[in-house]
Scaffold this active site. Structure first.
Site, mmCIF file in Angstrom:
data_model
loop_
_atom_site.group_PDB
_atom_site.id
_atom_site.type_symbol
_atom_site.label_atom_id
_atom_site.label_comp_id
_atom_site.label_asym_id
_atom_site.label_seq_id
_atom_site.Cartn_x
_atom_site.Cartn_y
_atom_site.Cartn_z
ATOM 1 N N ARG A 117 -11.327 0.027 14.398
ATOM 2 C CA ARG A 117 -11.279 0.647 13.073
ATOM 3 C C ARG A 117 -12.264 -0.113 12.184
ATOM 4 N NH1 ARG A 117 -5.531 1.368 10.046
ATOM 5 N NH2 ARG A 117 -5.839 -0.840 9.565
ATOM 6 N N TYR A 142 14.041 32.948 2.137
ATOM 7 C CA TYR A 142 12.893 33.708 2.624
ATOM 8 C C TYR A 142 13.063 34.007 4.109
ATOM 9 C CZ TYR A 142 10.270 32.261 -1.555
ATOM 10 O OH TYR A 142 9.843 32.058 -2.824
ATOM 11 N N LYS A 183 0.861 -1.199 0.000
ATOM 12 C CA LYS A 183 0.000 0.000 0.000
ATOM 13 C C LYS A 183 0.896 1.249 0.000
ATOM 14 C CE LYS A 183 -0.213 -0.106 4.992
ATOM 15 N NZ LYS A 183 -0.877 -0.596 6.181
ATOM 16 N N MET A 219 9.483 25.625 -1.998
ATOM 17 C CA MET A 219 8.659 24.653 -2.706
ATOM 18 C C MET A 219 9.518 23.707 -3.567
ATOM 19 S SD MET A 219 5.566 25.243 -5.402
ATOM 20 C CE MET A 219 4.584 26.271 -4.337
HETATM 21 C C1 LIG Z 1 0.007 -1.616 6.736
HETATM 22 C C2 LIG Z 1 -0.522 -2.882 7.233
HETATM 23 C C3 LIG Z 1 0.334 -3.946 7.514
HETATM 24 C C4 LIG Z 1 1.842 -3.859 7.394
HETATM 25 O O1 LIG Z 1 2.399 -3.044 8.417
HETATM 26 P P1 LIG Z 1 3.988 -2.893 8.590
HETATM 27 O O2 LIG Z 1 4.132 -2.253 9.930
HETATM 28 O O3 LIG Z 1 4.445 -1.966 7.512
HETATM 29 O O4 LIG Z 1 4.584 -4.218 8.489
HETATM 30 C C5 LIG Z 1 -0.253 -5.134 7.918
HETATM 31 N N1 LIG Z 1 -1.592 -5.257 8.050
HETATM 32 C C6 LIG Z 1 -2.445 -4.238 7.782
HETATM 33 C C7 LIG Z 1 -3.906 -4.445 7.942
HETATM 34 C C8 LIG Z 1 -1.936 -3.018 7.380
HETATM 35 O O5 LIG Z 1 -2.778 -2.014 7.140
#
Ligand SMILES: *Cc1c(COP(=O)(O)O)cnc(C)c1O
Length: 383
Positions: A135, A275, A36, A323
């Site tokens: 969650r 700046y 992800k 930027m």
């Molecule tokens: C992101 C995620 C992981 C992996 O987490 P890491 O700490 O990067 O290993 C595992 N399970 C779920 C549901 C996640 O959202």
């Protein structure tokens, strides 16, 4: 160079990390590669095929769009599992393409069964349990409902897995909460098993849980941050090292973020730089203008704080990060030239800039800094 900066991804480092992770969990535990957040900033299209070459055949994504991108770049056979966002219109696409997905709402289960029936194809489902993260996931009452729904649609729903996610396994401060979650998971799993459901994949562990709580590994671990060579937190690293005789970090970072000096400038003592008035030259200085700024994910919080590497030496960011550019102090670096390589992240000579040191400075976690690296910085594979 068309782009002002670029990212290198090391294949040998990835192979090293995957070998390490596999040896940690053993052959009986599946290693799912979590990609992800654009593969934690490394780039899905570059990272996923590379991971396959290094022995990965199971990927976890957050959403349907990431699954789409993944399907276009990987070779089959491989398993793709969506852990989060999957809207009803995409549900049909997912079932059609054998994509596995988390289900944490009754509506989703009913919808999946209906679509599966229409397609004449079973939906591959992982039931997510609420165990204390608060969650997503079925609580006890909803799970009972889910069971009765499942009973009526065994032909449509293939129950692949039962899973949950820990709320902060990277900090030992959450020890009790994690233990409670694990207990609740086991209770609910037992109930399901007593009801005759025996999903082949029980999975709960992220990187931190995999290291600190080996009992959470079960049939599969979902590992993100560690495959990229970073520890989830300094605590988890200390915990690992304290239990091993070899005190060397077994992980290697994949990422180098680099650019070149765009221009050099001499500034007399007493002048303000950039700046505003946040930095006044305490002596005559030589500055290098670096073509990276906050639009490229280099946080403004690193103004007067960050460091980069030039000719194997550290150079401090002076003034505010703009930027698209920032200034670094190269007064004490001999023979600096325009176009010299600048390392923003990674190694040059004997020095490295780690995301952790970055992260501490800018109060962003490893995760956040990596995933903020823009998609449009070109990425290349190196050995
Ligand atoms: C992101 C995620 C992981 C992996 O987490 P890491 O700490 O990067 O290993 C595992 N399970 C779920 C549901 C996640 O959202």
């Amino acid at each position: 160079m068309l782009h002002s900066s670029y990212i290198e991804i090391s294949k040998s480092a990835l192979q090293n990390n995957i070998n390490f992770l596999k040896s940690e969990v053993g052959a009986s535990v599946k290693l799912s590669s979590v990609i992800k957040g654009n593969a934690y900033g490394h780039g899905i299209e570059l990272f996923a095929p590379l991971a396959q070459e290094c022995g990965i055949d199971h990927f976890s994504v957050f959403s349907a769009d990431e699954a789409h991108r993944l399907l276009q770049t990987i070779k089959m056979p491989a398993t793709v599992m969506i852990m989060g966002y999957l809207d009803n219109p995409e549900l049909e696409w997912a079932i059609q393409h054998d994509i596995e997905f988390f289900v944490f709402e009754l509506d989703r289960l009913i919808e999946a069964a209906a679509i599966a029936k229409r397609l004449g194809k079973r939906a591959k489902v992982h039931l997510e349990l609420e165990t204390g993260m608060n969650r997503t996931g079925f609580d006890k009452a909803a799970l009972e409902h889910a069971e009765s729904i499942l009973e009526g649609c065994q032909e449509q729903i293939e129950l692949i897995g039962i899973c949950t996610h820990f709320a902060g396994a990277e900090s030992l401060q959450n020890h009790e909460r994690v233990q409670k979650q694990l207990q609740l998971y086991e209770q609910q799993l037992n109930r399901l098993q007593n009801g005759g459901y025996h999903p082949k994949q029980r999975h709960t562990a992220c990187s931190a849980a995999m290291v600190s709580y080996p009992e959470t590994r079960m049939d599969m671990v979902r590992v993100g941050i560690m495959q990229y060579g970073f520890w989830p937190s300094p605590e988890i690293y200390s915990h690992y090292i304290s239990q091993h005789d070899d005190k060397k970090d077994p992980l290697r970072r994949l990422i180098n973020w680099k650019c070149r000096i765009m221009s050099l400038k001499s500034v007399p003592q007493g002048e303000y730089i950039g700046y505003g008035t946040s930095f006044q030259a305490p002596r005559d200085m030589v500055l290098a203008v670096v073509p990276v700024g906050y639009a490229w994910g280099y946080s403004r919080a690193l103004s007067n704080q960050g460091q980069v590497l030039i000719k194997g030496l550290r150079a401090a960011v002076v003034g505010t990060v703009n930027m698209n550019v920032m200034m670094v102090d190269v007064t004490n670096i001999p023979d600096v030239q325009k176009d010299d390589e600048v390392v923003l992240l990674g190694t040059q000579g004997d020095e490295s800039i780690t995301v952790a040191s970055f992260g501490e400075l800018s109060t962003q976690l490893n995760y956040e800094l990596l995933t903020r690296l823009p998609v449009n910085i070109p990425r290349y594979i190196i050995d």
